[in-house]
Design an enzyme around this catalytic site. Structure first.
Site, PDB file in Angstrom:
ATOM      1  N   THR A  65       0.842  -1.188   0.000  1.00 11.07           N
ATOM      2  CA  THR A  65       0.000   0.000   0.000  1.00 11.07           C
ATOM      3  C   THR A  65       0.884   1.247   0.000  1.00 11.07           C
ATOM      4  O   THR A  65       2.108   1.164   0.008  1.00 11.07           O
ATOM      5  CB  THR A  65      -0.910   0.034   1.240  1.00 11.07           C
ATOM      6  OG1 THR A  65      -0.115   0.312   2.407  1.00 11.07           O
ATOM      7  CG2 THR A  65      -1.631  -1.286   1.433  1.00 11.07           C
TER       8      THR A  65
ATOM      9  N   ASP B  79       8.043  13.353  -2.323  1.00  3.13           N
ATOM     10  CA  ASP B  79       8.325  11.928  -2.501  1.00  3.13           C
ATOM     11  C   ASP B  79       9.829  11.692  -2.629  1.00  3.13           C
ATOM     12  O   ASP B  79      10.375  10.740  -2.055  1.00  3.13           O
ATOM     13  CB  ASP B  79       7.598  11.399  -3.741  1.00  3.13           C
ATOM     14  CG  ASP B  79       7.840   9.916  -3.958  1.00  3.13           C
ATOM     15  OD1 ASP B  79       7.451   9.119  -3.088  1.00  3.13           O
ATOM     16  OD2 ASP B  79       8.446   9.551  -4.983  1.00  3.13           O
TER      17      ASP B  79
ATOM     18  N   GLU C 285      13.567  -2.959   0.127  1.00  2.00           N
ATOM     19  CA  GLU C 285      14.413  -2.540  -0.994  1.00  2.00           C
ATOM     20  C   GLU C 285      13.673  -1.628  -1.961  1.00  2.00           C
ATOM     21  O   GLU C 285      14.243  -0.698  -2.530  1.00  2.00           O
ATOM     22  CB  GLU C 285      14.945  -3.766  -1.729  1.00  2.00           C
ATOM     23  CG  GLU C 285      15.917  -3.451  -2.854  1.00  2.00           C
ATOM     24  CD  GLU C 285      17.209  -2.804  -2.354  1.00  2.00           C
ATOM     25  OE1 GLU C 285      17.398  -1.593  -2.601  1.00  2.00           O
ATOM     26  OE2 GLU C 285      18.008  -3.495  -1.705  1.00  2.00           O
TER      27      GLU C 285
ATOM     28  N   GLY D 121       0.508   7.121 -17.212  1.00  2.77           N
ATOM     29  CA  GLY D 121       0.466   6.542 -15.879  1.00  2.77           C
ATOM     30  C   GLY D 121       1.757   6.685 -15.108  1.00  2.77           C
ATOM     31  O   GLY D 121       1.969   6.020 -14.088  1.00  2.77           O
TER      32      GLY D 121
ATOM     33  N   LEU E  62      15.765  -1.519  -8.114  1.00  3.01           N
ATOM     34  CA  LEU E  62      17.214  -1.312  -8.124  1.00  3.01           C
ATOM     35  C   LEU E  62      17.818  -1.608  -6.742  1.00  3.01           C
ATOM     36  O   LEU E  62      17.199  -1.329  -5.720  1.00  3.01           O
ATOM     37  CB  LEU E  62      17.538   0.143  -8.509  1.00  3.01           C
ATOM     38  CG  LEU E  62      17.141   0.569  -9.918  1.00  3.01           C
ATOM     39  CD1 LEU E  62      17.478   2.032 -10.141  1.00  3.01           C
ATOM     40  CD2 LEU E  62      17.841  -0.293 -10.965  1.00  3.01           C
TER      41      LEU E  62
ATOM     42  N   GLY F  71       7.730   1.324 -12.129  1.00  2.00           N
ATOM     43  CA  GLY F  71       7.154   0.289 -12.980  1.00  2.00           C
ATOM     44  C   GLY F  71       6.691  -0.896 -12.146  1.00  2.00           C
ATOM     45  O   GLY F  71       7.377  -1.323 -11.211  1.00  2.00           O
TER      46      GLY F  71
ATOM     47  N   LYS G  45      12.407   9.586  -0.011  1.00  2.00           N
ATOM     48  CA  LYS G  45      13.375   8.573  -0.446  1.00  2.00           C
ATOM     49  C   LYS G  45      14.786   8.930   0.013  1.00  2.00           C
ATOM     50  O   LYS G  45      15.552   8.054   0.440  1.00  2.00           O
ATOM     51  CB  LYS G  45      13.317   8.435  -1.972  1.00  2.00           C
ATOM     52  CG  LYS G  45      12.010   7.846  -2.483  1.00  2.00           C
ATOM     53  CD  LYS G  45      11.943   7.873  -3.997  1.00  2.00           C
ATOM     54  CE  LYS G  45      10.625   7.304  -4.493  1.00  2.00           C
ATOM     55  NZ  LYS G  45      10.494   7.381  -5.972  1.00  2.00           N
TER      56      LYS G  45
END
Length: 337
Positions: A75, A198, A126, A184, A133, A317, A202
């Protein structure tokens, strides 16, 4: 789930690993199985009379006392994060594509690691940064082996990478954003990508893997577009307003090109100081030649000082993310990681 189903037989025959799906929960229903969910699990889940309830789901997992149990959180909400601590302390491992726990407060970050140690479980994530990656694992291992990470720099968003990699002569920024949304690549509201938060989350996760005790507020975030455009009342209004930035971005692109540079949305961690912003980079920078939605991270350490360690590839992806989650599920078997 699709990847697990396709690989189950191969894993049993070649690696003697038996991966069984014993329960599944979505935003509406949940479903359990005594041995393994059947191939018709999608229709059975949709027909299930058990309404989704995270607390009930977590309690059912604990009560079954299954060996090598792994809960997978795909989620993007805070709701499942509240269960992590009890699950980990109960000896149940967690694999999370959801980055909310690791990008939350340092206090929660520390509590989860303590619960993991107490329960002898694993917390693997990960795919929090860079989809499939090997970024998190690489930074973790470098730090764990004493190779101090001095600097991390790169593009951490496949979406923003696509936008700025596509910004060339004859293109208009507003059209690129609309194209990315149709494909998308962006969130339903592109402002969630363009505000830079975002990317900041990270970078925070990577910083904490390096041992830095930072909060999200410690990262300087400059949105990819001026902040006033973020205040549009709707997505449609925001997309229309972006046409006002076309000439502005074209001028920034031209100015950079005259200096032999290109624009990239760069995240940077330098000896604990972190920021994300649009930067001009020249041909000597590893992000200069990026194309498509590829992301790139350059890691400078004590051992990789003269030439940084570079990791590059698809930063988003469904397939690569699912592969990364599946790899973490298999790693969760190794309790000594």
């Amino acid at each position: 789930l699709g990847q697990i189903e396709r690989q189950q037989e191969s894993l049993r025959n070649t690696r003697h690993i038996d991966v069984r799906i014993r329960g599944i929960l979505n935003s509406r229903q949940m479903l359990f199985a005594d041995h393994d969910l059947p191939a018709q699990w999608r229709s059975r889940l949709n027909a299930s009379r058990s309404e989704a309830d995270l607390q009930t789901f977590a309690q059912a997992i604990r009560e079954r006392h299954l060996p090598n149990s792994v809960v997978v959180d795909c989620t993007a909400t805070n709701d499942p994060v509240h269960l992590y601590e009890k699950l980990l302390a109960s000896g149940i491992s967690i694999v999370a594509a959801n980055k909310r726990a690791n990008a939350s407060s340092q206090k929660l970050y520390d509590r989860l690691r303590l619960a993991q140690r107490r329960g002898g479980s694993q917390f693997l994530y990960e795919t929090n940064v860079g989809a499939g990656l090997p970024l998190i694992g690489t930074v973790h291992d470098l730090n764990a082996t004493g190779d101090a990470v001095h600097r991390i720099e790169g593009t951490l968003s496949g979406t923003l990478s696509y936008l700025f990699n596509s910004l060339k002569e004859g293109t208009r920024f507003s059209s690129i954003v609309q194209d990315a949304q149709r494909r998308g690549f962006t969130e339903p509201d592109p402002r969630e990508d363009l505000n830079g938060l975002d990317v900041a989350r990270k970078l925070l996760i990577l910083a904490r893997e390096c041992g830095y005790r930072l909060e999200l507020r410690d990262i300087t975030v400059t949105p990819a577009v001026p902040s006033r455009f973020m205040r549009a009342r709707s997505v449609k209004e925001f997309l229309r307003s972006l046409t006002q930035l076309d000439d502005w971005f074209e001028q920034k692109r031209k100015d950079a090109a005259r200096r032999g540079m290109v624009l990239r949305y760069i995240a940077s961690l330098d000896h604990g100081k972190a920021d994300v912003a649009v930067r001009e980079v020249d041909a000597t920078h590893p992000a200069y030649g990026l194309t498509g939605s590829d992301v790139l991270v350059a890691i400078t350490t004590k051992h990789y000082a003269a030439s940084p360690l570079i990791i590059r590839g698809p930063g988003a992806g469904a397939d690569v993310t699912a592969a990364g989650v599946f790899a973490d599920i298999l790693r969760a078997r190794d309790r000594d990681r």
